[in-house]
Write an enzyme that holds these catalytic residues in place. Sequence first.
Site: not given
Ligand code: AHR
Length: 486
Positions: A25, A172-173, A239, A295, A344
């Site tokens: 990103e 995205n999101e 995450y 992600e 990432q």
């Molecule tokens: O990976 C960092 C961020 O986490 C990304 O931009 C977003 O999609 C997520 O909230």
Amino acid sequence: MTKLILNTDCPKETIDKNIYGHFSEHLGRCIYGGLYVGEDSDIPNQEGMRLDVIEALRRMRIPVLRWPGGCFADEYHWEDGIGPKESRPCMVNTHWGGVTEDNSFGTHEFLRFCELIGAEPYINGNLGSGTVREMQQWVEYMTFDGISPMANKRRENGREEPWKIRYFGIGNENWGCGGSMRPEYYADEYRRYATYVRNFSGNKIYRIACGPNTDDYHWTEVLMSRAANMMDGLTLHYYTVPGPWRKKTHALGFSEQEWYETMRKTQYMDTLITRHSKIMDQYDPERRVGLLVDEWGMWHLCEEGTNPGFLFQQNSLRDALVAGINLNIFNRHCERVRMANIAQLVNVLQAVILTEGEKMILTPTYHVFCMYSDHQDAKRLEAELQGAPTAQDMEAVTVSASIKDGKVLVTFCNLDLKEEAPVEIDLRGGRFTRGEAQVLTADAMDEHNTFEEPERLVPRELKVEMGETGCKVVLPPKSVVALHIW
Ligand code: AHR
């Protein structure tokens, strides 16, 4: 003794190589300084892309790379990133540190980078703040081989042949940074945008819808019931955040309790995939639509003294276990999980590579991706442990197995901090005479590589005892092990 029976003559589904995918990103030093330094840099580069990073990624066998975001994607206007660099407009990267983005790395640069590392591109379009027309034209610009305003513009910018673009994300999101939408609203928007994401000149787009945040099962239900027929993939973001109430903690110097909490929260990925898949099964029993975990990874506090908007964190043995456990989960669910992209690639969150000026290090997570790489496009084997140990009420050992060209790969994670785990593997349905294993482990649970000592934590050989009908390995405490048998 823990036992594992592998019926090597009963291969299951293919483990899609894209499960070993990555994400880059416009965030912190992922693109600028990480992948791209510009042609005038003293750091060795090809067309501005770092040669050391290219070489490391090729060795890791990176199959697919997502770009330009993330939250950045829904603010990105692709036309700002094409044409002569000196005339590209700047923008403010509002999500990530409020820094000025000069757009010197755009569509041509990303697609060239993918060519250089041998990865398929996965482009994420802007639904949150972009228009349908803008998205449609981006696809036309990249993939149309005839005469059209967009294809002509691409030629003017130096690229005669269209690119092949398979993976295209439509937002995205969108439940958060991508427009704060309700699922019902996004489902309708998705249908509208997806209508204009066309297949030009024999290019076939795999259309990807924004999926749920963690355990938002309602989002999955709504998207599948209203838009499954127009999508090929649905994303999931989760995450591992070890602290209580998603509180971020330090990447290094953590307690044993925090280690186990991290492992528990990582294993939760299995529950999430199982539950979201169940909903998807109702609307798509044939499993045409893939679940793409685009992600995932560990989210720590940023390293002290670094820009908090840049999400730069160290990466230790604990992160390696998190990678290994997640990859085992994805392999085991490969009937539905067709892609995963750790967040990432370089210098951001759970990165496989860290850079500092001209220096580059490979993190423990990088080594796990290499150790697991033979799972890519192999056939999954059923792998259930018998008599497996537990630690703090969790499975202490996780496993996945596959076979390709007669060679079996079994990957284990032993998350117990103190106890080793001997495992006897019973190989049925074939004759196997050789075994080799690699292990990633250390005395300290937060062992990591530094720019001064880049090889403190690297894989080493592990003893394999071959027998008549199988083999035996002893998994050290806190270790990731990759065992090849043929
Ligand atoms: O990976 C960092 C961020 O986490 C990304 O931009 C977003 O999609 C997520 O909230």
